[in-house]
Write an enzyme that holds these catalytic residues in place. Sequence first.
Site, PDB file in Angstrom:
ATOM      1  N   GLY A 480       1.723  46.856  36.576  1.00  0.00           N
ATOM      2  CA  GLY A 480       2.473  45.637  36.843  1.00  0.00           C
ATOM      3  C   GLY A 480       2.260  45.133  38.249  1.00  0.00           C
ATOM      4  O   GLY A 480       1.809  45.859  39.139  1.00  0.00           O
ATOM      5  N   GLY A 482       4.203  42.200  40.999  1.00  0.00           N
ATOM      6  CA  GLY A 482       5.198  41.187  41.292  1.00  0.00           C
ATOM      7  C   GLY A 482       4.770  40.350  42.475  1.00  0.00           C
ATOM      8  O   GLY A 482       3.608  40.384  42.907  1.00  0.00           O
ATOM      9  N   ASP A 594      19.092  39.869  39.063  1.00  0.00           N
ATOM     10  CA  ASP A 594      17.796  39.480  38.497  1.00  0.00           C
ATOM     11  C   ASP A 594      17.567  40.171  37.157  1.00  0.00           C
ATOM     12  O   ASP A 594      16.491  40.719  36.892  1.00  0.00           O
ATOM     13  CB  ASP A 594      16.674  39.819  39.477  1.00  0.00           C
TER      14      ASP A 594
END
Length: 744
Positions: A480, A482, A594
């Site tokens: 991943g 971000g 979030d």
Amino acid sequence: MELEKVKINSLHCNDAVLSSHQPSPSATHPQSVPSKANAVTEASIIEKTNLQHNVQEDNSYNRDCDSPVSSSSEPEKELDDLRYLHSSSLTNSVVVGKSTGSLNGAYSITSVTSKTKTLEPNSASGSACLTIAPTADHIKKRIPSSRTPTRKALRIKFYRNGDRFYPGITIPVSNERYRSFERLFEDLTRLLEENVKIPGAVRTIYNMCGKKITSLDELEDGQSYVCSCNNENFKKVEYNTGSQPLSNLTLTNSRSNSHRLAKCRPSSPLKNGLLAGSNPLPTCGGGTGNGSPHIASRSSDRVTVVHPRIVTLIRSGTKPRRIMRLLLNKRNSPSFDHVLTAITQVVRLDTGYVRKVFTLSGVSVVRLSDFFGSDDVFFAYGTERINTAEDFKLEAEEHRAINVIRKTMRTTGTTCKGPKPKMPIKSKKVYPPVVDSEAFKAATTPEDDRHAALLTSTGMEINELPSNIRNTYTLGRIIGDGNFAIVFKIKHRQTGHSYALKIIDKNKCKGKEHYIDAEVRVMKKLNHPHIISLILSVDQNTNMYLVLEYVSGGDLFDAITQVTRFSESQSRIMIRHLGAAMTYLHSMGIVHRDIKPENLLVKLDEHGHVLELKLADFGLACEVNDLLYAVCGTPTYVAPEILLEVGYGLKIDVWAAGIILYILLCGFPPFVAPDNQQEPLFDAIISGIYEFPDPYWSDIGDGVRDLIANMLQADPDVRFTSEDILDHPWTIGNQGNECTTYKR
């Protein structure tokens, strides 16, 4: 002739001695003997004099010894013996000139020393003389002078904020017991949790006038104070000051006292009701069989009917009347009286407390279950007279206000116009699987070269990796990426367990370093089965390295993309786990800020079914000490109060969870805008109006629709809490229990 009052000394006295059998000096020298009347009079005068002298000595002893001696100490035993003999001297004292009848022959009194008095027989056939008790002056000299008085602990009574039915707890408070104010908060939290259901830890203490207490020195002995959780404002109600305290708890035996007193503990407005299938509350009779049937039925009624719901209240007064809403749940509605109290605090009648409640059709509400039936609009009255012909009729303006409220709670399906809405674009990208290809795995290059190749693809060097991470773990593929961080899959060299390595680039976080510090600080506090665990953190000048728990199934966004929509049973599992994680966070005063599918990791079985869900990515998480105003989050999941900038708290997480639950069941969010334009999207979110369009919702039950409608309330005051999510009948139920009727 000198006469003294005779006191027989206790055999426990260590200074008692036996006098020798010698003739008394008074016996060898004949003296004139006064008459019997004179002897009695003189003895009475001397007895009164000695009584006053002994009282003065006792008072002197009490002044010198502020702290009482232990009951097992020898000096106190002697003093107790002395006082006992003194108290009995009026009836048992030997009077000169009279025989007691308890010893052979008459007795005369002789002063041997200033400290010891002896009693001797006049005749040779008498028994041994007994020594009189030592004086108080002698006892005082034997008490250790190094003993210093200790400060007495304050006896303080604490109430639960806003709970006028809770009788409170009384505990001793001193600087020796509590070295800091936070330590007192911890003990109050523990003690209150044993008696009532509280929404979080005690964080504030108020006096009965609402003034905030900031130190132990401000507490006064014998006074009462109010404990507030999660920074609640002081609620000025008539606290149960006239009742006996629930328990005078000490911190050493609080558990035993709590267990003993739990049998007859009254209900509290914040005591969380039992879930269906739980054991009922114990009654004062010691068991359900011996308890009152009325009490048992009330307890059963509370268990079965109370569930989170929003009701509409019409305040009595001049038309058009004020209309407001109230969230009822197991914390504020354990009994009928508690519901009346909650309504009183909302409607604020001019006449004081709410005494009578009626449904929209004019039927009187007399039971707790009436608040959780088919009616959801109620009239609230105090002591004023009711005009049944006019009061239960609504004006046009009142009708419109109620219809607007009901529109936000509408769960019926509508026909979808136009194409099916789409999911928003994923907010973070995932690197292509070329890094994890079979050819790369089979490469014969050294391991360090593989690590270097992986890091180089992200612009990093192998030497930048901390040695303790490089030596302990082997680097795997990138899972991943971000805005500020990259996530690798790593494996422990010895155990073979997989973990996730999150590398945060500080250069990309200029001016936002506090978010990194907050993320690490928050994660170090957390320990929950549905929250990603922090294993290790390494802080360097350029990067922050976090070793995290690894979840094999990936994030929820990818799972939604693959299956489009989930069944109610699968959605129930995920919302249970997410609700449990949020409840844990909120109980600690932490808001995530979030929550979205990209930050929810799932574990799948071999058939692709979700087994477990975990909350991750605490980059925006923070402790809530007051209302927050920073605009942050992801547009699709942001709550209305964030956009309006009126201040927000923990319930923004509940809003985001409601959006996610909606998406799980139909595959798209409730608030959408063409071409993902933000302004129309934000306007739709602020309005709070959405639909359950057919055919996408035609096969979905009313239970989950009701839950979503309560989670997506634009007004945070009536929006569900994270605990209400777990208490909702749909969340509690299972596949075979989805036929509950929800009426609006």
